[in-house]
Write an enzyme that holds these catalytic residues in place. Structure first.
Site, mmCIF file in Angstrom:
data_model
loop_
_atom_site.group_PDB
_atom_site.id
_atom_site.type_symbol
_atom_site.label_atom_id
_atom_site.label_comp_id
_atom_site.label_asym_id
_atom_site.label_seq_id
_atom_site.Cartn_x
_atom_site.Cartn_y
_atom_site.Cartn_z
ATOM 1 N N ARG A 59 13.996 -2.764 0.529
ATOM 2 C CA ARG A 59 12.714 -3.077 1.156
ATOM 3 C C ARG A 59 12.641 -4.589 1.275
ATOM 4 N NH1 ARG A 59 8.835 1.217 1.021
ATOM 5 N NH2 ARG A 59 9.614 3.003 -0.141
ATOM 6 N N HIS A 62 10.380 -9.700 3.265
ATOM 7 C CA HIS A 62 9.077 -9.857 3.912
ATOM 8 C C HIS A 62 8.331 -11.081 3.412
ATOM 9 C CE1 HIS A 62 9.347 -5.205 3.794
ATOM 10 N NE2 HIS A 62 9.926 -5.648 4.889
ATOM 11 N N TYR A 132 2.918 -4.511 -7.320
ATOM 12 C CA TYR A 132 2.802 -5.961 -7.198
ATOM 13 C C TYR A 132 1.397 -6.361 -6.797
ATOM 14 C CZ TYR A 132 4.165 -4.889 -2.337
ATOM 15 O OH TYR A 132 4.259 -4.355 -1.084
ATOM 16 N N ASP A 143 2.473 -11.271 9.548
ATOM 17 C CA ASP A 143 3.575 -10.596 8.875
ATOM 18 C C ASP A 143 4.901 -10.989 9.525
ATOM 19 O OD1 ASP A 143 4.880 -8.740 7.178
ATOM 20 O OD2 ASP A 143 4.807 -7.213 8.739
#
Length: 180
Positions: A59, A62, A132, A143
């Protein structure tokens, strides 16, 4: 709690102390005054949690652009992850450099990933849950991401990348130097 610094200015590993007996254990996972004094003077506004069924799930990487940049305090609730932070600050002398830490439910380490860093992880065990805290709300207009396998970053992922499980979005992220 104790902290470990890395060769990059910003990320911090936080070690918690478990108190256990025959019933199990207790640990303090976050204390605002200690965190502000020892790690970063920030406020957290949102908690997130992810579940990955398969080992080898990646993942990331980002991040969000300012003024909606996010600092993240990451911990593994079950399973294990290889957690990564990449310096995305354009004027930083360590732009594009990365650090990693293995977070497991057993070691109870947490990783502070400050604003200005991309974050990602690879699951090392099936049925891994990650939690998190973030310092800014998610904003899709800000983003961004960077390719997990960008050779200019050179992350040494602990799995065979040809067998990694990724989202379509994470497979299509741009290379680091196209973002600078």
């Amino acid at each position: 709690m104790q902290k470990k610094l890395f060769g990059l200015d910003g990320p911090v590993r936080i070690e918690t102390r478990r108190i256990g007996d025959d019933r199990g254990h207790f640990m303090e996972t976050y204390r605002d005054d200690w965190f502000r004094e020892n790690v970063a003077d920030v406020s957290f506004v949102q908690d997130n949690q992810s579940f990955s069924a398969l080992a080898g799930t990646i993942r990331g990487l980002h991040f969000q652009l300012s003024p909606h940049g996010q600092g993240k305090l990451v911990r593994c609730l079950s399973g294990a992850i290889f957690d990564v932070a990449v310096d995305m600050r354009p004027q930083s002398p360590t732009f594009g450099k990365w650090i990693s830490e293995t977070l497991t439910s057993e070691n109870a380490y947490q990783l502070w990933v400050p604003e200005g860093f991309a974050h990602g992880f690879c699951t090392l065990a099936p049925d891994t849950q990650v939690s998190y805290k973030v310092t800014c709300f998610y904003n899709p207009a800000y983003d961004r991401g960077v390719a997990f396998d960008d050779p200019d970053i050179g992350i040494s992922w602990p799995i065979d990348l040809s067998k990694a499980t990724l989202s379509a979005k994470d497979r299509a992220q741009p290379r680091l130097f196209s973002l600078r």
